[in-house]
Enzyme design. Sequence first.
Site, PDB file in Angstrom:
ATOM      1  N   ASN A 273     -71.976 -38.596  21.757  1.00  0.00           N
ATOM      2  CA  ASN A 273     -73.394 -38.487  22.110  1.00  0.00           C
ATOM      3  C   ASN A 273     -73.884 -39.895  22.420  1.00  0.00           C
ATOM      4  O   ASN A 273     -74.105 -40.691  21.504  1.00  0.00           O
ATOM      5  CB  ASN A 273     -74.179 -37.865  20.947  1.00  0.00           C
ATOM      6  CG  ASN A 273     -75.668 -37.777  21.255  1.00  0.00           C
ATOM      7  OD1 ASN A 273     -76.102 -38.084  22.366  1.00  0.00           O
ATOM      8  ND2 ASN A 273     -76.446 -37.355  20.269  1.00  0.00           N
TER       9      ASN A 273
ATOM     10  N   LYS B  82     -76.661 -40.705  23.577  1.00  0.00           N
ATOM     11  CA  LYS B  82     -78.112 -40.823  23.375  1.00  0.00           C
ATOM     12  C   LYS B  82     -78.749 -41.554  24.559  1.00  0.00           C
ATOM     13  O   LYS B  82     -78.277 -41.398  25.689  1.00  0.00           O
ATOM     14  CB  LYS B  82     -78.407 -41.498  22.020  1.00  0.00           C
ATOM     15  CG  LYS B  82     -77.674 -40.783  20.870  1.00  0.00           C
ATOM     16  CD  LYS B  82     -78.092 -41.202  19.497  1.00  0.00           C
ATOM     17  CE  LYS B  82     -77.292 -40.415  18.462  1.00  0.00           C
ATOM     18  NZ  LYS B  82     -77.680 -40.711  17.095  1.00  0.00           N
TER      19      LYS B  82
ATOM     20  N   HIS C 268     -80.655 -31.471  18.434  1.00  0.00           N
ATOM     21  CA  HIS C 268     -80.318 -32.726  17.751  1.00  0.00           C
ATOM     22  C   HIS C 268     -81.505 -33.156  16.881  1.00  0.00           C
ATOM     23  O   HIS C 268     -82.663 -32.979  17.264  1.00  0.00           O
ATOM     24  CB  HIS C 268     -79.975 -33.822  18.769  1.00  0.00           C
ATOM     25  CG  HIS C 268     -79.358 -35.016  18.112  1.00  0.00           C
ATOM     26  ND1 HIS C 268     -80.120 -35.956  17.460  1.00  0.00           N
ATOM     27  CD2 HIS C 268     -78.066 -35.381  17.955  1.00  0.00           C
ATOM     28  CE1 HIS C 268     -79.305 -36.873  16.935  1.00  0.00           C
ATOM     29  NE2 HIS C 268     -78.058 -36.546  17.232  1.00  0.00           N
TER      30      HIS C 268
ATOM     31  N   GLU D 156     -82.838 -35.894  16.366  1.00  0.00           N
ATOM     32  CA  GLU D 156     -83.807 -36.818  16.993  1.00  0.00           C
ATOM     33  C   GLU D 156     -84.811 -36.048  17.847  1.00  0.00           C
ATOM     34  O   GLU D 156     -85.975 -36.429  17.941  1.00  0.00           O
ATOM     35  CB  GLU D 156     -83.036 -37.874  17.809  1.00  0.00           C
ATOM     36  CG  GLU D 156     -82.350 -38.866  16.866  1.00  0.00           C
ATOM     37  CD  GLU D 156     -81.046 -39.445  17.384  1.00  0.00           C
ATOM     38  OE1 GLU D 156     -80.776 -39.370  18.591  1.00  0.00           O
ATOM     39  OE2 GLU D 156     -80.287 -39.978  16.546  1.00  0.00           O
TER      40      GLU D 156
ATOM     41  N   GLU E 253     -75.022 -32.388  11.090  1.00  0.00           N
ATOM     42  CA  GLU E 253     -75.333 -33.816  11.084  1.00  0.00           C
ATOM     43  C   GLU E 253     -76.409 -34.103  10.040  1.00  0.00           C
ATOM     44  O   GLU E 253     -77.608 -33.955  10.324  1.00  0.00           O
ATOM     45  CB  GLU E 253     -75.853 -34.250  12.463  1.00  0.00           C
ATOM     46  CG  GLU E 253     -74.864 -34.045  13.589  1.00  0.00           C
ATOM     47  CD  GLU E 253     -75.143 -34.990  14.763  1.00  0.00           C
ATOM     48  OE1 GLU E 253     -74.230 -35.733  15.110  1.00  0.00           O
ATOM     49  OE2 GLU E 253     -76.267 -34.994  15.287  1.00  0.00           O
TER      50      GLU E 253
ATOM     51  N   GLY F   1     -76.664 -42.921  12.267  1.00  0.00           N
ATOM     52  CA  GLY F   1     -77.009 -44.281  12.666  1.00  0.00           C
ATOM     53  C   GLY F   1     -77.290 -45.209  11.492  1.00  0.00           C
ATOM     54  O   GLY F   1     -77.847 -46.284  11.664  1.00  0.00           O
TER      55      GLY F   1
ATOM     56  N   SER G 285     -72.409 -41.307  11.497  1.00  0.00           N
ATOM     57  CA  SER G 285     -71.626 -42.523  11.225  1.00  0.00           C
ATOM     58  C   SER G 285     -70.113 -42.290  11.213  1.00  0.00           C
ATOM     59  O   SER G 285     -69.391 -42.930  10.451  1.00  0.00           O
ATOM     60  CB  SER G 285     -72.099 -43.186   9.922  1.00  0.00           C
ATOM     61  OG  SER G 285     -73.467 -43.548  10.026  1.00  0.00           O
TER      62      SER G 285
HETATM   63  P1  13P Z   1     -74.083 -41.974  14.701  1.00  0.00           P
HETATM   64  O1  13P Z   1     -72.605 -41.671  14.928  1.00  0.00           O
HETATM   65  O2  13P Z   1     -74.529 -43.196  15.441  1.00  0.00           O
HETATM   66  O3  13P Z   1     -74.425 -41.984  13.255  1.00  0.00           O
HETATM   67  O4  13P Z   1     -74.897 -40.778  15.370  1.00  0.00           O
HETATM   68  C1  13P Z   1     -74.559 -39.475  15.047  1.00  0.00           C
HETATM   69  C2  13P Z   1     -75.262 -38.575  15.978  1.00  0.00           C
HETATM   70  O5  13P Z   1     -76.472 -38.441  15.926  1.00  0.00           O
HETATM   71  C3  13P Z   1     -74.476 -37.864  16.985  1.00  0.00           C
HETATM   72  O6  13P Z   1     -75.223 -36.869  17.596  1.00  0.00           O
END
Ligand code: 13P
Length: 253
Positions: free
Chosen positions: A9, A11, A97, A99, A169, A175, A215
Site C-alpha cells: 500500500n 498510500k 483502510h 486512514e 490492520e 506506521g 509495521s
Molecule cells: P505500515 O506498514 O507503514 O505500518 O502501514 C500499514 C498499512 O496501513 C498498510 O495498509
Amino acid sequence: MRKQIAAANWKMNLSLTEATTLAEQFLQEMTPAKNHQLIVFAVPFPYLTAIQQIVADTPQVFVAAQDCSAHAKGAYTGDTSVAMLQSIGVQYALVGHSERREYQLESNELLAQKVNQCLAAGITPIFCCGEPSNVREEEKQAGYVTHQLKESLFHLSADELQKVVIAYEPIWAIGTGKTATSEQAQDMHAHIREALQIQYGAEVAQSISILYGGSVKAANANEIFSRSDVDGGLVGGASLVATEFAAIAQALR
Ligand code: 13P
C-alpha cells in the site's frame, strides 16, 4: 491452499517517476511467485495504468486501487467508480483502510456499499479491519473487529464472501514501528476465521485469505507469515523500498 498475498500500500507517496522505478526495481528483485501466491500493488489512482503496464508480463503480480466509490456513477466529483477501474483492467481495490475510516469518516455501512460495488464489477475487495489502541487496551478487540465484519461483509452470500480478501490492520501498529506480535496476529486471524465459520461454515472460512498489516518489514515477515491463519501482509512503509518488499514477498508461505 488459500492464496498467500503480499500487498503493497503505497498510500499518498511517490512521484510517477519514483513509482515506476520502484515497481521496476521490485520486479528485478523478486523471486517468481508460486501458483498460490499473489503480489498486489495498491498505488495512487493516477499511476494505476503505468504500474499495470510494468507488471503486466509478470505472472501473479497485479495492481489495486486504494479506494473506490460507494456509488455506481454520477455527480460525485473526485470519486472513482468500480466501472472506471474495471474499464482499465484493475482487479483489486482496498476498501475501508483505517486512514479512510478516520480522515474520510467512512462508516461500516458505507464500506458495505463499496464491497457491493466491487463484487458487482468483478473486482476483489481487500477489506481492511482493525481496532484502535484504546480498544486493544480494554481487550475488546475481538468484538470490535467482529462488529466491523458483521456490518460490512455479513450481508454477502457465501459465494460473494469467497471473493473477498480480509486485511487485519490494528491501528496502533500502522506506521508506528510497533508490530503486533505474531501471537497477537494469529489470535485475531483465528478469531476472524471463527466468526466467518459461524456465519458461513468451515469450508468458506478456510478458503478466505486474511492478511496482517501494521509495521510489517523484511525482518519480521517470516515470523508473522509463519502463523497458520496469517495468509500474507498488507504493507505500507516497507513497500516503498524495493528490496524490503521483495524480501517480504519471499517470506510468503
Ligand atoms: P505500515 O506498514 O507503514 O505500518 O502501514 C500499514 C498499512 O496501513 C498498510 O495498509
